[in-house]
Design a protein around this motif. Structure first.
Motif, PDB file in Angstrom:
ATOM      1  N   PRO A   1       0.762  -1.325   0.180  1.00 49.82           N
ATOM      2  CA  PRO A   1       0.053  -0.048  -0.168  1.00 49.82           C
ATOM      3  C   PRO A   1       0.782   1.477  -0.078  1.00 49.82           C
ATOM      4  CG  PRO A   1      -0.718  -1.519   1.641  1.00 49.82           C
ATOM      5  CD  PRO A   1       0.516  -2.248   1.101  1.00 49.82           C
ATOM      6  N   ILE A   2       0.441   2.107  -0.851  1.00 51.01           N
ATOM      7  CA  ILE A   2       1.126   3.519  -0.897  1.00 51.01           C
ATOM      8  C   ILE A   2       0.594   4.339   0.268  1.00 51.01           C
ATOM      9  CG2 ILE A   2       1.772   5.442  -2.423  1.00 51.01           C
ATOM     10  CD1 ILE A   2       1.183   3.637  -4.707  1.00 51.01           C
ATOM     11  N   LYS A   3       1.318   4.815   1.033  1.00 52.55           N
ATOM     12  CA  LYS A   3       0.837   5.634   2.259  1.00 52.55           C
ATOM     13  C   LYS A   3       1.320   7.038   2.189  1.00 52.55           C
ATOM     14  CE  LYS A   3      -0.026   1.568   5.150  1.00 52.55           C
ATOM     15  NZ  LYS A   3       0.211   0.669   6.351  1.00 52.55           N
ATOM     16  N   LYS A   4       2.442   6.999   1.644  1.00 55.72           N
ATOM     17  CA  LYS A   4       3.073   8.618   1.310  1.00 55.72           C
ATOM     18  C   LYS A   4       3.607   8.817   0.131  1.00 55.72           C
ATOM     19  CE  LYS A   4       7.613   7.101   3.183  1.00 55.72           C
ATOM     20  NZ  LYS A   4       8.543   7.129   4.075  1.00 55.72           N
ATOM     21  N   GLU A   5       3.936  10.012  -0.131  1.00 49.87           N
ATOM     22  CA  GLU A   5       4.414  10.662  -1.329  1.00 49.87           C
ATOM     23  C   GLU A   5       5.326   9.673  -2.051  1.00 49.87           C
ATOM     24  OE1 GLU A   5       5.014  14.862  -2.185  1.00 49.87           O
ATOM     25  OE2 GLU A   5       6.967  14.453  -1.753  1.00 49.87           O
ATOM     26  N   VAL A   6       5.195   9.509  -3.271  1.00 48.18           N
ATOM     27  CA  VAL A   6       6.173   8.550  -3.964  1.00 48.18           C
ATOM     28  C   VAL A   6       6.993   9.638  -4.913  1.00 48.18           C
ATOM     29  CG1 VAL A   6       6.450   7.299  -6.235  1.00 48.18           C
ATOM     30  CG2 VAL A   6       4.432   6.922  -4.538  1.00 48.18           C
ATOM     31  N   ALA A   7       8.443   9.397  -4.691  1.00 45.35           N
ATOM     32  CA  ALA A   7       9.372  10.033  -5.087  1.00 45.35           C
ATOM     33  C   ALA A   7       9.526   9.506  -6.788  1.00 45.35           C
ATOM     34  CB  ALA A   7      10.606  10.023  -4.588  1.00 45.35           C
ATOM     35  N   ILE A   8       9.575  10.190  -7.656  1.00 49.09           N
ATOM     36  CA  ILE A   8      10.139  10.087  -9.017  1.00 49.09           C
ATOM     37  C   ILE A   8      11.544  10.696  -9.175  1.00 49.09           C
ATOM     38  CG2 ILE A   8       9.195   9.996 -11.303  1.00 49.09           C
ATOM     39  CD1 ILE A   8       6.465  10.874 -10.420  1.00 49.09           C
ATOM     40  N   LEU A   9      12.378   9.997  -9.201  1.00 49.89           N
ATOM     41  CA  LEU A   9      13.691  10.478  -9.539  1.00 49.89           C
ATOM     42  C   LEU A   9      14.202  10.007 -10.880  1.00 49.89           C
ATOM     43  CD1 LEU A   9      16.610  11.420  -8.299  1.00 49.89           C
ATOM     44  CD2 LEU A   9      16.974   9.075  -7.568  1.00 49.89           C
ATOM     45  N   VAL A  10      14.560  11.063 -11.729  1.00 51.89           N
ATOM     46  CA  VAL A  10      14.744  11.003 -13.177  1.00 51.89           C
ATOM     47  C   VAL A  10      16.281  11.441 -13.363  1.00 51.89           C
ATOM     48  CG1 VAL A  10      14.155  11.952 -15.409  1.00 51.89           C
ATOM     49  CG2 VAL A  10      12.415  11.673 -13.645  1.00 51.89           C
ATOM     50  N   HIS A  11      17.230  10.667 -14.079  1.00 51.92           N
ATOM     51  CA  HIS A  11      18.323  10.684 -14.577  1.00 51.92           C
ATOM     52  C   HIS A  11      18.241  10.598 -15.924  1.00 51.92           C
ATOM     53  CE1 HIS A  11      20.062   9.877 -10.519  1.00 51.92           C
ATOM     54  NE2 HIS A  11      19.489   9.054 -10.416  1.00 51.92           N
ATOM     55  N   VAL A  12      18.820  11.545 -16.894  1.00 53.50           N
ATOM     56  CA  VAL A  12      18.814  11.640 -18.210  1.00 53.50           C
ATOM     57  C   VAL A  12      20.171  11.531 -18.698  1.00 53.50           C
ATOM     58  CG1 VAL A  12      17.950  12.830 -20.224  1.00 53.50           C
ATOM     59  CG2 VAL A  12      16.542  12.665 -18.301  1.00 53.50           C
ATOM     60  N   SER A  13      20.537  10.738 -19.516  1.00 52.60           N
ATOM     61  CA  SER A  13      22.178  10.760 -20.065  1.00 52.60           C
ATOM     62  C   SER A  13      22.267  12.024 -21.080  1.00 52.60           C
ATOM     63  CB  SER A  13      22.400   9.434 -20.859  1.00 52.60           C
ATOM     64  OG  SER A  13      21.754   9.586 -21.951  1.00 52.60           O
ATOM     65  N   GLY A  14      23.318  12.128 -21.226  1.00 51.87           N
ATOM     66  CA  GLY A  14      23.843  13.441 -22.099  1.00 51.87           C
ATOM     67  C   GLY A  14      23.102  13.195 -23.612  1.00 51.87           C
ATOM     68  N   ALA A  15      23.375  12.010 -24.005  1.00 52.76           N
ATOM     69  CA  ALA A  15      22.902  11.545 -25.302  1.00 52.76           C
ATOM     70  C   ALA A  15      21.302  11.542 -25.545  1.00 52.76           C
ATOM     71  CB  ALA A  15      23.400  10.151 -25.744  1.00 52.76           C
ATOM     72  N   ALA A  16      20.694  11.227 -24.350  1.00 52.60           N
ATOM     73  CA  ALA A  16      19.185  11.258 -24.439  1.00 52.60           C
ATOM     74  C   ALA A  16      18.763  12.838 -24.473  1.00 52.60           C
ATOM     75  CB  ALA A  16      18.712  10.579 -23.286  1.00 52.60           C
ATOM     76  N   ALA A  17      19.394  13.427 -23.601  1.00 54.32           N
ATOM     77  CA  ALA A  17      19.021  15.053 -23.542  1.00 54.32           C
ATOM     78  C   ALA A  17      19.174  15.655 -24.873  1.00 54.32           C
ATOM     79  CB  ALA A  17      19.924  15.511 -22.365  1.00 54.32           C
ATOM     80  N   HIS A  18      20.321  15.004 -25.636  1.00 58.50           N
ATOM     81  CA  HIS A  18      20.638  15.768 -26.958  1.00 58.50           C
ATOM     82  C   HIS A  18      19.563  15.227 -27.938  1.00 58.50           C
ATOM     83  CE1 HIS A  18      22.643  17.570 -30.143  1.00 58.50           C
ATOM     84  NE2 HIS A  18      22.700  16.401 -30.726  1.00 58.50           N
ATOM     85  N   GLY A  19      19.202  13.975 -27.760  1.00 59.12           N
ATOM     86  CA  GLY A  19      18.170  13.414 -28.661  1.00 59.12           C
ATOM     87  C   GLY A  19      16.718  13.919 -28.656  1.00 59.12           C
ATOM     88  N   ASP A  20      16.337  14.176 -27.540  1.00 56.88           N
ATOM     89  CA  ASP A  20      14.907  14.534 -27.143  1.00 56.88           C
ATOM     90  C   ASP A  20      14.966  15.964 -27.457  1.00 56.88           C
ATOM     91  OD1 ASP A  20      12.384  14.254 -26.619  1.00 56.88           O
ATOM     92  OD2 ASP A  20      12.783  14.396 -24.456  1.00 56.88           O
ATOM     93  N   GLN A  21      14.546  16.428 -28.570  1.00 63.60           N
ATOM     94  CA  GLN A  21      14.428  17.779 -28.818  1.00 63.60           C
ATOM     95  C   GLN A  21      12.965  18.173 -28.663  1.00 63.60           C
ATOM     96  OE1 GLN A  21      16.569  18.688 -32.270  1.00 63.60           O
ATOM     97  NE2 GLN A  21      18.371  17.658 -31.623  1.00 63.60           N
ATOM     98  N   PHE A  22      11.943  17.208 -28.568  1.00 61.67           N
ATOM     99  CA  PHE A  22      10.500  17.357 -28.607  1.00 61.67           C
ATOM    100  C   PHE A  22       9.751  17.068 -27.739  1.00 61.67           C
ATOM    101  CE2 PHE A  22      12.802  16.781 -32.884  1.00 61.67           C
ATOM    102  CZ  PHE A  22      12.856  18.026 -33.384  1.00 61.67           C
ATOM    103  N   GLY A  23      10.192  16.820 -26.539  1.00 61.46           N
ATOM    104  CA  GLY A  23       9.633  16.669 -25.404  1.00 61.46           C
ATOM    105  C   GLY A  23       9.053  14.983 -24.873  1.00 61.46           C
ATOM    106  N   GLY A  24       9.543  14.040 -25.503  1.00 64.11           N
ATOM    107  CA  GLY A  24       9.430  12.661 -25.126  1.00 64.11           C
ATOM    108  C   GLY A  24       9.533  12.502 -23.656  1.00 64.11           C
ATOM    109  N   ILE A  25      10.836  12.792 -23.138  1.00 61.58           N
ATOM    110  CA  ILE A  25      11.127  12.533 -21.717  1.00 61.58           C
ATOM    111  C   ILE A  25      10.309  13.212 -20.897  1.00 61.58           C
ATOM    112  CG2 ILE A  25      12.747  12.833 -19.944  1.00 61.58           C
ATOM    113  CD1 ILE A  25      15.078  12.151 -22.472  1.00 61.58           C
ATOM    114  N   GLY A  26      10.072  14.487 -21.156  1.00 64.75           N
ATOM    115  CA  GLY A  26       9.026  15.123 -20.508  1.00 64.75           C
ATOM    116  C   GLY A  26       7.534  14.534 -20.372  1.00 64.75           C
ATOM    117  N   ALA A  27       7.168  14.090 -21.506  1.00 69.61           N
ATOM    118  CA  ALA A  27       5.547  13.353 -21.464  1.00 69.61           C
ATOM    119  C   ALA A  27       5.924  12.142 -20.758  1.00 69.61           C
ATOM    120  CB  ALA A  27       5.479  13.332 -22.928  1.00 69.61           C
TER     121      ALA A  27
END
Length: 169
Positions: free
Chosen positions: A27-53
């Protein structure tokens, strides 16, 4: 009259049985942390919002189920549990120009489609090691820039679906 009490008791029991949402069976009883790591290549390749979505789909999906979440993205962030840790190793839509040109000439979009590779670790409350680790891979196709955001939302919904399942796998 007795039937009415049985029906009401049954409805109350069903409402109580649903309980809080589960993160891999817990059971989820408290806030869930969403930890996001993005590689440099992924950050460069995602120019149109896929990771944000992708991240929005996970966060919004938790919110729709009444679960609070907080997104962490700084390298020095070390949130507690429960946590969904998302590492985007690769994200890109490929060579849109090549697909658009062949679409005009041949009538079919041929060319380099994009791809993604996202590793997700799920931690239940109190876990020091991941309860579950999943690798989400696939291609981002299409000839418009919205393909990346559409695929990101789809991957995010799959990540959330796995988190809310009772077991890993």
């Amino acid at each position: 009259m007795r039937l009415r009490y049985i029906v009401v008791a049954g409805l109350l029991g069903a409402a109580c049985a649903s309980g809080p949402p589960l993160l891999l069976g817990q059971p989820i009883k408290k806030e869930v942390a969403i930890l996001v790591h993005v590689s440099g290549a992924a950050a460069h390749g995602d120019q149109f919002g896929g990771i944000g979505a992708l991240v929005d789909a996970v966060s919004d999906g938790l919110g729709e189920r009444g679960v609070r979440s907080q997104i962490y993205a700084a390298d020095d962030d070390h949130p507690g549990t429960p946590r969904i840790e998302i590492t985007v190793q690769r994200w890109g839509i490929g060579d849109v120009t090549a697909r658009a040109v062949t679409n005009v000439i041949v009538g079919v979009p041929i060319g380099s489609s994009g791809s993604y590779d996202v590793v997700v670790k799920y931690y239940r409350d109190g876990d020091t090691r991941p309860t579950c680790t999943r690798d989400f891979t696939g291609s981002v196709s299409g000839t418009d820039y919205e393909a990346s955001a559409d695929e990101g939302g789809s991957v995010g919904r799959h990540i959330l679906s796995q988190a809310l399942s009772k077991t890993c796998g």
